[in-house]
Design an enzyme around this catalytic site. Structure first.
Site, PDB file in Angstrom:
ATOM      1  N   THR A 197      37.970  -7.661  -8.007  1.00 54.76           N
ATOM      2  CA  THR A 197      38.214  -8.575  -6.893  1.00 54.76           C
ATOM      3  C   THR A 197      39.198  -7.995  -5.889  1.00 54.76           C
ATOM      4  O   THR A 197      40.027  -7.159  -6.233  1.00 54.76           O
ATOM      5  CB  THR A 197      38.713  -9.959  -7.398  1.00 54.76           C
ATOM      6  OG1 THR A 197      38.888 -10.811  -6.275  1.00 54.76           O
ATOM      7  CG2 THR A 197      40.029  -9.861  -8.147  1.00 54.76           C
ATOM      8  N   ARG A 198      39.049  -8.464  -4.630  1.00 49.72           N
ATOM      9  CA  ARG A 198      40.010  -8.098  -3.585  1.00 49.72           C
ATOM     10  C   ARG A 198      40.522  -9.363  -2.894  1.00 49.72           C
ATOM     11  O   ARG A 198      41.138  -9.306  -1.851  1.00 49.72           O
ATOM     12  CB  ARG A 198      39.363  -7.162  -2.548  1.00 49.72           C
ATOM     13  CG  ARG A 198      37.969  -7.511  -2.107  1.00 49.72           C
ATOM     14  CD  ARG A 198      37.521  -6.684  -0.930  1.00 49.72           C
ATOM     15  NE  ARG A 198      37.727  -7.425   0.286  1.00 49.72           N
ATOM     16  CZ  ARG A 198      36.793  -8.168   0.891  1.00 49.72           C
ATOM     17  NH1 ARG A 198      35.584  -8.247   0.402  1.00 49.72           N
ATOM     18  NH2 ARG A 198      37.079  -8.810   2.004  1.00 49.72           N
ATOM     19  N   HIS A 202      40.288 -18.479  -7.415  1.00 51.71           N
ATOM     20  CA  HIS A 202      40.479 -19.922  -7.541  1.00 51.71           C
ATOM     21  C   HIS A 202      39.657 -20.446  -8.718  1.00 51.71           C
ATOM     22  O   HIS A 202      39.222 -19.672  -9.559  1.00 51.71           O
ATOM     23  CB  HIS A 202      40.112 -20.602  -6.217  1.00 51.71           C
ATOM     24  CG  HIS A 202      40.937 -20.085  -5.075  1.00 51.71           C
ATOM     25  ND1 HIS A 202      42.276 -20.364  -4.943  1.00 51.71           N
ATOM     26  CD2 HIS A 202      40.616 -19.262  -4.041  1.00 51.71           C
ATOM     27  CE1 HIS A 202      42.741 -19.746  -3.856  1.00 51.71           C
ATOM     28  NE2 HIS A 202      41.757 -19.075  -3.300  1.00 51.71           N
ATOM     29  N   HIS A 205      36.219 -18.851  -9.510  1.00 50.68           N
ATOM     30  CA  HIS A 205      36.318 -17.526 -10.141  1.00 50.68           C
ATOM     31  C   HIS A 205      36.740 -17.655 -11.593  1.00 50.68           C
ATOM     32  O   HIS A 205      36.265 -16.942 -12.468  1.00 50.68           O
ATOM     33  CB  HIS A 205      37.333 -16.643  -9.399  1.00 50.68           C
ATOM     34  CG  HIS A 205      37.086 -16.560  -7.930  1.00 50.68           C
ATOM     35  ND1 HIS A 205      37.750 -17.344  -7.025  1.00 50.68           N
ATOM     36  CD2 HIS A 205      36.245 -15.785  -7.220  1.00 50.68           C
ATOM     37  CE1 HIS A 205      37.323 -17.060  -5.817  1.00 50.68           C
ATOM     38  NE2 HIS A 205      36.402 -16.121  -5.897  1.00 50.68           N
ATOM     39  N   ARG A 291      26.877 -11.548  -5.961  1.00 51.33           N
ATOM     40  CA  ARG A 291      26.168 -11.466  -4.692  1.00 51.33           C
ATOM     41  C   ARG A 291      26.964 -10.571  -3.759  1.00 51.33           C
ATOM     42  O   ARG A 291      28.177 -10.697  -3.657  1.00 51.33           O
ATOM     43  CB  ARG A 291      26.124 -12.885  -4.127  1.00 51.33           C
ATOM     44  CG  ARG A 291      24.953 -13.148  -3.282  1.00 51.33           C
ATOM     45  CD  ARG A 291      24.948 -14.608  -2.843  1.00 51.33           C
ATOM     46  NE  ARG A 291      23.854 -14.773  -1.896  1.00 51.33           N
ATOM     47  CZ  ARG A 291      23.943 -14.431  -0.630  1.00 51.33           C
ATOM     48  NH1 ARG A 291      25.071 -13.963  -0.135  1.00 51.33           N
ATOM     49  NH2 ARG A 291      22.899 -14.574   0.167  1.00 51.33           N
TER      50      ARG A 291
END
Ligand code: PPS
Length: 570
Positions: A197-198, A202, A205, A291
């Site tokens: 992740t970048r 929340h 996720h 995605r």
């Protein structure tokens, strides 16, 4: 240095040499040419040295580079999708000519590695962009970097690492591949699923990573990128603090957090494959891919750079060779009727779902709005609020621009007094004359000197705003380009309110408080703004003060009203 036995099969290649050899290389580095690494090169070097980029032994030579671009493989056939190159300038090429070794240093001059000079060539950047990223559009961040920032030459060669690039933040969360592998082994965990992740994480996720790790009975590794991400992303300090808080919401021991000093390219499918290889090196067995994984989003016209599932498909096609499984990430959405998160494909057609985008969230934070519990966790939001306080707690710059004698200083002084009436904190005034005495002494009124002067003011103002302070600037600032640069710089830190102090030149000339217009008309001062030097009318000022028609109080009121409207003053 470890030897690589089986590329992608489990071994990692660490490139930092033993202490004795490192001392030799350090001494030698004084007598050979040096290259100071850019931020991105430093990230690449760190991953090369620690084994995150195994099986690479250094920056790519030309054969490997060509092969990677053509078929996503090194020339030996090993899968490797991303060109990892050391770009240098024409001047560097001249300096290193005739040497077989070059020292690679960080910006403070610390020698980090010795590069055994291999191939030196001028790449066809257009071809590289097209092959690696599928586009030559400068809207793609990696293409923009390649075209605008990367040097014109590539220098390949194997590396001997002298030391790892130093870090001073979150030391307990930084691990080499070997350290992470040992950590998982010591916990007896053989199935590890990584989440790349970048962005801040929340509830959605948390739900998806939680599900993913439970579904496949694997330990979850939250593995955020903290090297370089997409320009405009939330800084890693804020993100890491929020990830730390998020860990509290997982069942004990289910999730671990480790930081990845990677410089992302936003390269979509190729990048996803690269992420899988890197995670394999860090001891993971699975990677969650969703995605548009590592995609740069859409072009201006709305067309995406990559198909939504291209990344997933490409990695899936190579899972056997990689020895890494893909866990497809199904978008989790909130269904208010059942107060639950569900994968989007399990939501009935007539069911209402809710979401808040990153941009919407930032807007809500700066407006001081409450963030709903269904969306995130109080601990996470608390951390984001520290970085994105409501407007009333942010700093701001009021930037007055206008001709000499238009009334900038008078309004600036009146505004300062007004703000001091309201705030207990100091209000800094960067008036034209004062700045030229202390900050820009020695600069004249040529175009370049004026730009330097105005941008210096912008820089100082941005620092004050960053510290949540208030600053009023009042230079002539005659050029739109300088004002635009200042606006961008200051808006990154807080508020920028441009005030066009608009008085006709005849009025300014009639006022001629300092007698400068008379001198300019007499030819005693050259390049005087409005006489024989241009003043470019501001294109989008927040406030216009007509000082030939308004009193000082009225003009000041206009600025204060705007500050209230924008909620910098409550
Ligand atoms: S700039 O263009 O923004 O860098 O100018 P600035 O620093 O605001 O100018 C400060 C004062 O310098 C006096 N001065 C001149 N102004 C314009 N053109 C020329 N050539 C010039 N030479 C000296 C002028 O009084 C500016 O002060 P203000 O307060 O605007 O009258």
């Amino acid at each position: 240095m470890l030897t690589l036995i089986d590329p992608h099969g489990g071994s990692i290649l660490e490139l930092v040499v033993e202490n004795e050899r490192a001392d030799v290389l350090k001494n030698e580095s004084v007598n050979i040419p040096s290259i100071t690494l850019t931020g991105r090169q430093l990230c690449d070097l760190e991953l090369l040295l620690c084994g995150g980029f195994s099986p690479l032994r250094g920056f790519l030579n030309q054969r490997d580079y060509d092969s990677v671009l053509e078929r996503m493989r090194l020339s030996c056939g090993t899968l490797w999708p991303m060109p990892i190159t050391l770009d240098i300038t024409e001047a560097d090429v001249q300096r290193i000519r005739g040497y077989d070794r070059v020292a690679l240093r960080d910006i403070t001059g610390v020698p980090l590695a010795s590069l055994h000079v291999g191939d030196l060539w001028k790449p066809d950047k257009e071809a590289e962009a097209e092959k690696a990223f599928g586009t030559t559009s400068p809207e793609h961040p990696a293409v923009a970097y390649l075209m605008d920032q990367a040097g014109s030459y590539y220098l390949g060669g194997d590396l001997e690492g002298i030391q790892m690039p130093p870090h001073y933040d979150f030391l307990d969360l930084r691990h080499t591949p070997r350290q992470l592998r040992n950590f998982f082994q010591s916990r007896g965990r053989s199935r590890i699923v990584a989440f790349q992740t970048r962005n801040p994480m929340h509830r959605a996720h948390k739900e998806l990573t939680d599900r993913a790790s439970r579904d496949i009975d694997a330990q979850l590794l939250i593995h955020p990128v903290v090297g370089m991400t997409k320009p405009g992303d939330i800084d890693h300090y804020t993100r890491v603090r929020s990830y730390r808080r998020l860990l509290d919401y997982y069942p004990k021991g289910q999730a671990s957090l480790s930081l990845l000093p990677l410089a992302m390219r936003m390269g979509g499918p190729r990048e996803a494959l690269w992420h899988a290889i890197i995670r394999k090196n860090y001891g993971c067995t699975h990677l969650i891919i969703g995605r548009d994984h590592a995609g740069p989003g859409k072009m201006k016209g709305g067309t995406p750079f990559y198909g939504p599932y291209d990344a997933q498909e490409l990695v899936k096609a190579h899972t056997e060779e990689l020895g890494m499984e893909v866990v497809p990430f199904r978008l989790m959405v909130y269904v208010p009727a059942s107060d639950l998160y569900k994968p989007i494909d399990e939501v009935a057609e007539n069911e209402t779902t809710l979401d808040i985008s990153g941009t919407e969230l930032r807007g809500m934070l700066v407006r001081g709005e409450e963030i709903p519990e269904w969306f995130s966790y109080p601990g996470v939001i608390e951390e984001l609020q520290k970085t994105y306080p409501p407007r009333g707690q942010q700093g701001f710059a009021v930037f007055l621009t206008g001709l000499s004698g238009s009334g900038k200083s008078t309004i600036a002084n009146a505004l300062q007094a007004r703000l001091l009436e309201i705030f207990s904190c100091p209000v800094t005034l960067l008036d034209g004359d004062v700045v030229r005495t202390y900050l820009s002494k020695g600069l004249g009124f040529s175009k370049i000197d004026r730009s330097t002067n105005v941008q210096r003011i912008g820089y100082v103002a941005s620092e004050i705003v960053k510290h949540r302070g208030i600053v009023i600037c009042a230079p002539i600032a005659p050029y739109e380009e300088d004002r635009a640069i200042n606006r961008r710089r200051i808006e990154r830190e807080g508020g920028y309110i441009e005030v066009f102090v608009d008085a006709p030149i005849e009025v300014c000339e009639r006022r001629d408080v300092k007698g400068l217009y008379a001198k300019a008309r007499a030819g005693m001062i050259k390049g005087f703004t409005g006489i024989d030097d241009p003043y470019e009318i501001p294109e989008i000022p927040e406030v216009v003060c007509k000082t030939d028609k308004e009193t000082v109080e009225e003009s000041t009121d206009l600025v204060v009203k705007k500050l209230r409207e924008l909620e910098f003053l409550i």
